[in-house]
Write a protein that holds these residues in place. Structure first.
Motif, PDB file in Angstrom:
ATOM      1  N   LYS A   1       1.288   0.747  11.665  1.00 11.03           N
ATOM      2  CA  LYS A   1       0.317   0.607  10.581  1.00 11.03           C
ATOM      3  C   LYS A   1       0.580   1.680   9.536  1.00 11.03           C
ATOM      4  O   LYS A   1       0.669   2.864   9.862  1.00 11.03           O
ATOM      5  CB  LYS A   1      -1.113   0.724  11.115  1.00 11.03           C
TER       6      LYS A   1
ATOM      7  N   ASP B   1       0.725  -3.832  10.098  1.00  8.72           N
ATOM      8  CA  ASP B   1      -0.254  -3.705   9.013  1.00  8.72           C
ATOM      9  C   ASP B   1       0.347  -2.814   7.931  1.00  8.72           C
ATOM     10  O   ASP B   1       0.725  -1.667   8.212  1.00  8.72           O
ATOM     11  CB  ASP B   1      -1.554  -3.101   9.523  1.00  8.72           C
TER      12      ASP B   1
ATOM     13  N   ALA C   1       0.331   5.012  13.467  1.00  9.82           N
ATOM     14  CA  ALA C   1      -0.480   4.647  12.305  1.00  9.82           C
ATOM     15  C   ALA C   1      -0.594   5.842  11.378  1.00  9.82           C
ATOM     16  O   ALA C   1      -0.831   6.969  11.827  1.00  9.82           O
ATOM     17  CB  ALA C   1      -1.868   4.188  12.743  1.00  9.82           C
TER      18      ALA C   1
END
Length: 473
Positions: free
Chosen positions: A317, A344, A294
């Motif tokens: 992400k 995401d 992420a």
């Protein structure tokens, strides 16, 4: 003959029932009979909120009754008063989570901060503590050390402090947090004027071989002043997996952060950064040898995408929504065509005309990108802020290509698109409306937000709710 099984004998069913009941309904259930009282009282008193005088009296009732206080697991309050909290003993023996916000009027009471920490110290079962807006002074490090350093069960601490604090005080606070697993620290404060910020006591920042921190975030004013403390503290965090430095401003700090991560934080996989130039960004991202899962950061420099794509095989992400945004469609497509694990994605993109887009990629590279399908077909949440800076009409060919690829994201659950231009919002017909049919396959979509200058028609709303049965507009 055996008695029939009650639904209350099945914990999962009982919990599902309780989740859909208001407090007054739980009280009514607990008063039905002895069996229901035994079933619903633990749920009724599991979560205690002190936000009014009535709720404060309810909390005092819990403290006074051994029958109720053993059920309490979570306590949250906006203004803890000395009369509400009893620090002398563990009045809630099974309390595992405390969330507290001290307002200014409350902190005028002398000793309220110390009372708060004595309450924490007395409750040895606490695992998670969140304290917001604590006004501190020179006595705070000593109070904090007595409470946190040897607390047997505390693993997660969210702490927001304000007032006057020195670099030495911050060093002491961090030193006492090495036994935690998660630390979120916000320092909205001023330095002592006589503080020598360039001198960090070696005895406070010495080696800590037993540091257990895996998640560390710090958000503070006077960022450059505290940087040496933070950098030395990170040297003692070999288990760190999540790091957030959202207000990072110093280029030299980011350049120093890269080798530090490489040498001392080899397991880092979740990273949030503030503004950075290309040199600082590259130094940090290259140091994350474990592969980032992420990444959140504002794009404040051109040509940032190549450094990000070094983690294309692991990224799940990616949030680049703040900052100036990506400068061309080719930068958007280089991400979506290269990151197969993404779930995401949040991006700001400025669409220029053909001559401007050549700054991001030459015509041959752009043509190659437009011939490829997006590989990030596992996307579940997508946020795109699209700013149209194009001067040519008809619209550029990659707009139609983008919507065709969006239609292939069949696992998408959340879609937010903001249509902007250099002045104001775009008309809905200039993009989304023209390509609505391309998105018919998004059957799992349950959240949709479209920001544009005009509203969708009734026919379009009927089409949306028919095609996407789970949708929440």
């Amino acid at each position: 003959m055996e008695s029939p099984i009650s639904i209350l004998d099945i914990p999962l069913i009982q919990d599902q029932i309780a989740l859909n009941l208001a407090t007054q309904d739980l009280v009514a259930c607990a008063l039905v009979c002895r069996a229901w009282s035994e079933a619903f009282n633990p749920i009724l008193w599991n979560f205690i909120r002190i936000g009014s005088t009535i709720q404060q009296r309810r909390f005092i009732r819990v403290q006074e009754s051994a029958r109720y206080r053993s059920h309490a697991r979570t306590l949250t309050t906006a203004y803890p008063l000395s009369s509400s909290l009893s620090p002398s003993c563990a009045v809630l023996p099974n309390l595992t989570r405390l969330k507290c916000r001290l307002n200014a009027s409350c902190q005028q009471n002398e000793g309220i901060v110390e009372t708060m920490f004595l309450f924490i110290q007395a409750h040895e079962s606490l695992i998670t503590v969140q304290l917001s807006s604590l006004t501190v002074d020179h006595t705070f490090p000593g109070i904090f050390e007595r409470c946190v350093k040897d607390h047997p069960s505390l693993t997660s601490l969210d702490l927001s402090i304000r007032g006057f604090i020195s670099v030495e005080d911050l060093s002491k606070v961090l030193n006492d947090c090495t036994r935690l697993e998660r630390l979120r620290l916000r320092v909205a404060t001023y330095l002592y004027y006589e503080d020598a910020w360039d001198i960090i006591p070696e005895k406070l920042m010495g080696d800590q071989r037993n540091c257990r921190l895996t998640d560390f975030a710090i958000d503070q004013e006077h960022r450059c002043v505290f940087d040496p403390v933070i950098l030395q503290f990170l040297e003692r965090c070999p288990l760190l997996r999540t790091l957030s430095l959202p207000l990072s401003k110093g280029e030299s700090t980011l350049i120093s952060l890269g080798p530090l991560i490489s040498a001392h934080c080899p397991q880092l996989q979740h990273l949030q950064l503030g503004r950075a130039t290309q040199t600082g960004l590259a130094a940090v991202l290259q140091a994350c040898s474990a592969g980032l899962l992420a990444l959140t950061m504002p794009v404040a420099c051109l040509n940032a995408v190549p450094a990000i794509l070094a983690h294309r095989r692991t990224l799940m992400k990616l949030d680049l929504l703040t900052g100036m945004g990506l400068q061309s469609a080719s930068e958007l497509f280089s991400i979506t065509n290269s990151c197969p694990q993404l779930k995401d994605l949040a991006l700001k993109v400025k669409f220029f005309d053909s001559s401007r887009d050549a700054l991001g990629a030459n015509e041959e590279t752009l043509a190659r990108l437009l011939s490829q399908d997006w590989v990030c077909t596992n996307l579940e949440n997508l946020t795109l802020e699209l700013q149209d800076c194009a001067t040519e009409r008809p619209r550029l060919p990659y707009i139609e290509y983008m919507y065709q690829q969006l239609g292939r994201l069949t696992r998408l659950k959340s879609l937010w698109m903001n249509f902007g231009k250099e002045r104001g919002l775009l008309e809905l017909s200039q993009g989304f409306r023209d390509h609505l049919q391309s998105l018919a396959g998004l059957k799992d979509l349950d959240r949709l937000r479209i920001d544009a200058v005009e509203q969708a028609s009734v026919d379009e709303l009927i089409w949306i709710t028919t095609q996407w049965p789970n949708i929440k507009l």
